[in-house]
Design a protein around this motif. Structure first.
Motif, mmCIF file in Angstrom:
data_model
loop_
_atom_site.group_PDB
_atom_site.id
_atom_site.type_symbol
_atom_site.label_atom_id
_atom_site.label_comp_id
_atom_site.label_asym_id
_atom_site.label_seq_id
_atom_site.Cartn_x
_atom_site.Cartn_y
_atom_site.Cartn_z
ATOM 1 N N ARG A 93 -6.546 -0.376 -1.241
ATOM 2 C CA ARG A 93 -5.855 0.889 -0.981
ATOM 3 C C ARG A 93 -6.621 2.046 -1.618
ATOM 4 N NH1 ARG A 93 -2.781 4.418 -3.759
ATOM 5 N NH2 ARG A 93 -1.216 5.555 -2.565
ATOM 6 N N LEU A 94 -7.214 1.789 -2.803
ATOM 7 C CA LEU A 94 -7.911 2.847 -3.509
ATOM 8 C C LEU A 94 -9.148 3.307 -2.757
ATOM 9 C CD1 LEU A 94 -7.578 1.443 -7.116
ATOM 10 C CD2 LEU A 94 -6.230 3.228 -6.053
ATOM 11 N N LEU B 35 -4.044 -4.161 -2.998
ATOM 12 C CA LEU B 35 -3.843 -2.945 -3.787
ATOM 13 C C LEU B 35 -5.177 -2.292 -4.141
ATOM 14 C CD1 LEU B 35 -0.957 -4.247 -6.018
ATOM 15 C CD2 LEU B 35 -0.809 -2.443 -4.308
ATOM 16 N N ALA B 36 -6.194 -3.116 -4.396
ATOM 17 C CA ALA B 36 -7.517 -2.564 -4.718
ATOM 18 C C ALA B 36 -8.118 -1.876 -3.499
ATOM 19 C CB ALA B 36 -8.431 -3.671 -5.216
ATOM 20 N N SER C 248 -2.371 10.406 -3.083
ATOM 21 C CA SER C 248 -2.497 9.582 -4.293
ATOM 22 C C SER C 248 -1.148 9.082 -4.765
ATOM 23 C CB SER C 248 -3.180 10.370 -5.403
ATOM 24 O OG SER C 248 -2.316 11.375 -5.851
ATOM 25 N N GLY D 110 1.490 0.510 -4.390
ATOM 26 C CA GLY D 110 0.303 1.353 -4.606
ATOM 27 C C GLY D 110 -0.590 0.989 -5.771
ATOM 28 N N SER D 111 -0.092 0.282 -6.791
ATOM 29 C CA SER D 111 -0.988 -0.098 -7.898
ATOM 30 C C SER D 111 -0.505 -1.396 -8.524
ATOM 31 C CB SER D 111 -1.050 1.008 -8.956
ATOM 32 O OG SER D 111 0.118 0.991 -9.740
ATOM 33 N N THR E 156 0.822 -1.218 0.000
ATOM 34 C CA THR E 156 0.000 0.000 0.000
ATOM 35 C C THR E 156 0.856 1.270 0.000
ATOM 36 O OG1 THR E 156 -0.209 -0.199 2.383
ATOM 37 C CG2 THR E 156 -2.030 -0.995 1.104
ATOM 38 N N HIS F 160 6.080 5.473 -13.181
ATOM 39 C CA HIS F 160 6.207 4.385 -12.209
ATOM 40 C C HIS F 160 7.675 4.159 -11.831
ATOM 41 C CE1 HIS F 160 2.067 3.724 -12.515
ATOM 42 N NE2 HIS F 160 2.037 2.880 -13.522
ATOM 43 N N GLU G 197 -0.266 -2.065 -11.685
ATOM 44 C CA GLU G 197 0.673 -1.795 -12.787
ATOM 45 C C GLU G 197 2.099 -1.640 -12.256
ATOM 46 O OE1 GLU G 197 -0.911 1.709 -14.403
ATOM 47 O OE2 GLU G 197 -2.257 0.675 -15.786
ATOM 48 N N ARG G 198 2.205 -0.886 -11.162
ATOM 49 C CA ARG G 198 3.533 -0.652 -10.582
ATOM 50 C C ARG G 198 4.120 -1.946 -10.027
ATOM 51 N NH1 ARG G 198 2.543 4.002 -6.940
ATOM 52 N NH2 ARG G 198 2.123 5.309 -8.725
#
Lengths: 132, 85
Positions: A111-112, A108-109, B84, A19-20, A15, A57, A22-23
């Motif tokens: 976290r959003l 990761l999901a 973010s 963070g994502s 997190t 990234h 893709e990253r």
């Protein structure tokens, strides 16, 4: 009750530092080739992602001490965590990604939505029991 | 009637700031810190509005009010951008 497949350290690393998804894919790809140096363009072609996104990234991961950066014809990057603990964490993440991919993606999901949920929960004056 | 609305706006913003700060103390989530600071600024903005239009209507605080409001929104914006990342 089954034990949680991901340690707290891995969850925090995912997190805070990754963070994502893709990253994460980018990091794990670089981790797979630890001696190879990559330009953003080459990685973008390899991972089928837009080059500017890959560049962003890469800068993010470098800022978190996960990559080494060199300036050649262009800026190139290589997987090289600055500390042993970081290296161990990435190893653990790679293992978790192999064995419990759904859980890794779920972290990761979450976290959003996590920040939004915290924000909404802040306005609960009485902290009652919640379902789920 | 307008003065009641101004006062209620200040109280509501202040209450939001307190609730967000309380949640920040519990969770240590950065977004809540920035939101709380932003709402403190908005509460100050509403308080200044009340003072400006109700308490001392002969003086013009509009520039200071606008600066405080802009600063508050800027804090929230920076917090959202930082979070973010």
């Amino acid at each position: 009750m089954t034990p949680a497949p991901l340690s707290d350290a891995v969850r925090r690393f995912l997190t805070d530092a990754v963070g994502s998804v893709e990253r994460l894919n980018l990091l794990l790809f670089l981790h797979r080739y630890p001696t190879r140096w990559w330009a953003a363009q080459a990685l973008a072609a390899e991972l089928e992602m837009p080059a500017d996104m890959v560049q962003t990234h890469l800068e993010h991961l470098s800022a978190r001490n996960l990559l080494d950066v060199k300036i050649a014809e262009s800026v190139i990057y290589c997987y090289k965590p600055g500390r042993e603990e970081l290296s161990a964490l990435v190893e653990e993440v790679a293992r978790a990604h192999y064995l419990h991919r759904d859980d890794v993606v779920a972290v990761l999901a979450q976290r959003l939505t996590g920040s939004a949920r915290l924000f909404a929960d802040a306005f609960q004056i009485r902290k009652g029991k919640r379902d789920g | 009637m307008a003065s009641v609305v101004y006062a209620l706006c200040a109280l509501t913003s202040g209450l939001c700031a307190v609730l967000l700060w309380r949640a920040y103390r519990a969770s240590r989530a950065r977004l809540l810190l920035w939101s709380s600071l932003s709402f403190i600024g908005l509460a100050c903005n509403n308080l200044l509005l009340f003072i400006d239009l109700v308490v001392v209507p002969s003086m013009d605080f509009s520039l200071y009010r606008s600066l405080v409001a802009a600063g508050s929104i800027l804090v929230l914006l920076l917090g959202l951008i930082w979070d973010s990342n």
